[in-house]
Design a protein around this motif. Structure first.
Motif, PDB file in Angstrom:
ATOM      1  N   LEU A  88       0.855  -1.182   0.000  1.00 28.31           N
ATOM      2  CA  LEU A  88       0.000   0.000   0.000  1.00 28.31           C
ATOM      3  C   LEU A  88       0.893   1.233   0.000  1.00 28.31           C
ATOM      4  N   ARG A  89       0.299   2.342  -0.409  1.00 27.01           N
ATOM      5  CA  ARG A  89       1.013   3.618  -0.369  1.00 27.01           C
ATOM      6  C   ARG A  89       0.175   4.591   0.450  1.00 27.01           C
ATOM      7  N   LEU A  90       0.644   4.890   1.642  1.00 29.31           N
ATOM      8  CA  LEU A  90      -0.062   5.792   2.530  1.00 29.31           C
ATOM      9  C   LEU A  90       0.456   7.208   2.318  1.00 29.31           C
ATOM     10  N   SER A  91      -0.456   8.163   2.248  1.00 29.92           N
ATOM     11  CA  SER A  91      -0.079   9.557   2.057  1.00 29.92           C
ATOM     12  C   SER A  91      -0.593  10.413   3.210  1.00 29.92           C
ATOM     13  N   CYS A  92       0.143  11.444   3.510  1.00 30.72           N
ATOM     14  CA  CYS A  92      -0.249  12.417   4.524  1.00 30.72           C
ATOM     15  C   CYS A  92      -0.104  13.792   3.900  1.00 30.72           C
ATOM     16  N   ALA A  93      -1.224  14.457   3.714  1.00 31.00           N
ATOM     17  CA  ALA A  93      -1.218  15.807   3.152  1.00 31.00           C
ATOM     18  C   ALA A  93      -1.319  16.811   4.293  1.00 31.00           C
ATOM     19  N   ALA A  94      -0.454  17.810   4.277  1.00 30.97           N
ATOM     20  CA  ALA A  94      -0.415  18.788   5.354  1.00 30.97           C
ATOM     21  C   ALA A  94      -0.747  20.177   4.843  1.00 30.97           C
ATOM     22  N   SER A  95      -1.416  20.939   5.690  1.00 25.53           N
ATOM     23  CA  SER A  95      -1.690  22.334   5.376  1.00 25.53           C
ATOM     24  C   SER A  95      -0.656  23.205   6.075  1.00 25.53           C
ATOM     25  N   GLY A  96      -0.549  24.465   5.658  1.00 23.82           N
ATOM     26  CA  GLY A  96       0.333  25.392   6.352  1.00 23.82           C
ATOM     27  C   GLY A  96       1.658  25.579   5.658  1.00 23.82           C
ATOM     28  N   PRO A  97       2.269  26.751   5.817  1.00 24.32           N
ATOM     29  CA  PRO A  97       3.497  27.093   5.106  1.00 24.32           C
ATOM     30  C   PRO A  97       4.771  26.573   5.737  1.00 24.32           C
ATOM     31  N   THR A  98       4.676  25.967   6.916  1.00 22.59           N
ATOM     32  CA  THR A  98       5.887  25.594   7.646  1.00 22.59           C
ATOM     33  C   THR A  98       6.129  24.098   7.661  1.00 22.59           C
ATOM     34  N   PHE A  99       5.540  23.389   6.720  1.00 25.38           N
ATOM     35  CA  PHE A  99       5.661  21.926   6.687  1.00 25.38           C
ATOM     36  C   PHE A  99       7.116  21.496   6.710  1.00 25.38           C
ATOM     37  N   SER A 100       7.953  22.186   5.957  1.00 26.42           N
ATOM     38  CA  SER A 100       9.342  21.756   5.822  1.00 26.42           C
ATOM     39  C   SER A 100      10.128  21.832   7.129  1.00 26.42           C
ATOM     40  N   THR A 101       9.624  22.563   8.088  1.00 33.35           N
ATOM     41  CA  THR A 101      10.341  22.723   9.365  1.00 33.35           C
ATOM     42  C   THR A 101       9.916  21.697  10.411  1.00 33.35           C
ATOM     43  N   TYR A 102       8.915  20.894  10.100  1.00 35.42           N
ATOM     44  CA  TYR A 102       8.377  19.961  11.087  1.00 35.42           C
ATOM     45  C   TYR A 102       9.021  18.573  10.980  1.00 35.42           C
ATOM     46  N   VAL A 103       9.176  17.953  12.133  1.00 36.33           N
ATOM     47  CA  VAL A 103       9.439  16.525  12.177  1.00 36.33           C
ATOM     48  C   VAL A 103       8.127  15.825  11.833  1.00 36.33           C
ATOM     49  N   MET A 104       8.200  14.894  10.909  1.00 32.68           N
ATOM     50  CA  MET A 104       7.013  14.160  10.478  1.00 32.68           C
ATOM     51  C   MET A 104       7.211  12.675  10.765  1.00 32.68           C
ATOM     52  N   ALA A 105       6.136  12.021  11.113  1.00 33.87           N
ATOM     53  CA  ALA A 105       6.263  10.601  11.437  1.00 33.87           C
ATOM     54  C   ALA A 105       4.956   9.868  11.211  1.00 33.87           C
ATOM     55  N   TRP A 106       5.082   8.573  11.073  1.00 31.23           N
ATOM     56  CA  TRP A 106       3.941   7.667  11.032  1.00 31.23           C
ATOM     57  C   TRP A 106       3.938   6.831  12.309  1.00 31.23           C
ATOM     58  N   PHE A 107       2.780   6.735  12.897  1.00 29.05           N
ATOM     59  CA  PHE A 107       2.533   5.856  14.026  1.00 29.05           C
ATOM     60  C   PHE A 107       1.356   4.963  13.673  1.00 29.05           C
ATOM     61  N   ARG A 108       1.205   3.889  14.412  1.00 32.24           N
ATOM     62  CA  ARG A 108       0.044   3.024  14.218  1.00 32.24           C
ATOM     63  C   ARG A 108      -0.499   2.593  15.567  1.00 32.24           C
ATOM     64  N   GLN A 109      -1.750   2.242  15.553  1.00 32.80           N
ATOM     65  CA  GLN A 109      -2.422   1.897  16.808  1.00 32.80           C
ATOM     66  C   GLN A 109      -3.477   0.841  16.569  1.00 32.80           C
ATOM     67  N   VAL A 110      -3.511  -0.118  17.478  1.00 31.14           N
ATOM     68  CA  VAL A 110      -4.579  -1.118  17.496  1.00 31.14           C
ATOM     69  C   VAL A 110      -5.362  -0.922  18.781  1.00 31.14           C
ATOM     70  N   PRO A 111      -6.615  -1.353  18.800  1.00 31.69           N
ATOM     71  CA  PRO A 111      -7.442  -1.129  19.996  1.00 31.69           C
ATOM     72  C   PRO A 111      -6.797  -1.703  21.248  1.00 31.69           C
TER      73      PRO A 111
END
Length: 123
Positions: A18-41
Motif C-alpha cells: 500500500l502507499r499511505l499519504s499524509c497531506a499537510a496544510s500550512g506554510p511551515t511543513f518543511s520545518t516539522y518533524v514528520m512521522a507515522w505511528f500506528r495503533q490497534v485497539p
C-alpha cells in the motif's frame, strides 16, 4: 496550526503493498518533524517511521526493510510505502507533526495528528 489528512489505507492480503499519504496544510511543513505511528485497539500508539527536516530517517525494527518513508516539502506531503505486509501490520496508521521532537520514537511531542487511515492485512 497544521492540519494533516491521511489516505491510502485499505484491505490487502499478506505480502501485498500500500502507499499511505499524509497531506499537510500550512506554510511551515518543511520545518516539522514528520512521522507515522500506528495503533490497534487497547494498545498505545506505536512508532513506525519518522523523518526530520534534515532528511534523517528512522524506522522501527519491525518495519525496517519493508516500509519506506519520504517527504516532499514542495507539495506538503509525506508518503509511507508499505511492502511485504504482514497480518501484524494491521492497525490504524496516523501521521504526526511536531516542531520540537527530541525523541522521534515518542508520540508525546507531536503537536498535530491526522484522523488516521485503516490498514488491514489478511492472512
Amino acid at each position: 496550526q497544521v492540519q494533516l489528512d491521511e489516505s491510502g489505507g485499505g484491505l490487502v492480503q499478506a505480502g501485498g503493498s500500500l502507499r499511505l499519504s499524509c497531506a499537510a496544510s500550512g506554510p511551515t511543513f518543511s520545518t516539522y518533524v514528520m512521522a507515522w505511528f500506528r495503533q490497534v485497539p487497547g494498545k498505545e500508539r506505536e512508532f513506525v517511521a519518522g523523518i526530520r527536516p534534515s532528511g534523517n530517517i528512522y524506522y522501527s525494527d519491525s518495519v525496517k526493510g519493508r516500509f519506506t518513508i519520504s517527504r516532499d516539502n514542495a507539495k506538503n506531503t509525506m508518503v509511507l510505502q508499505v511492502n511485504s505486509l504482514k497480518p501484524e501490520d494491521t492497525a490504524v496508521y496516523f501521521c504526526g507533526a511536531g516542531a520540537d521532537v527530541p525523541l522521534i520514537f515518542s508520540a508525546k511531542k507531536y503537536l498535530y495528528w491526522g484522523q488516521g487511515t485503516q490498514v488491514t492485512v489478511s492472512s
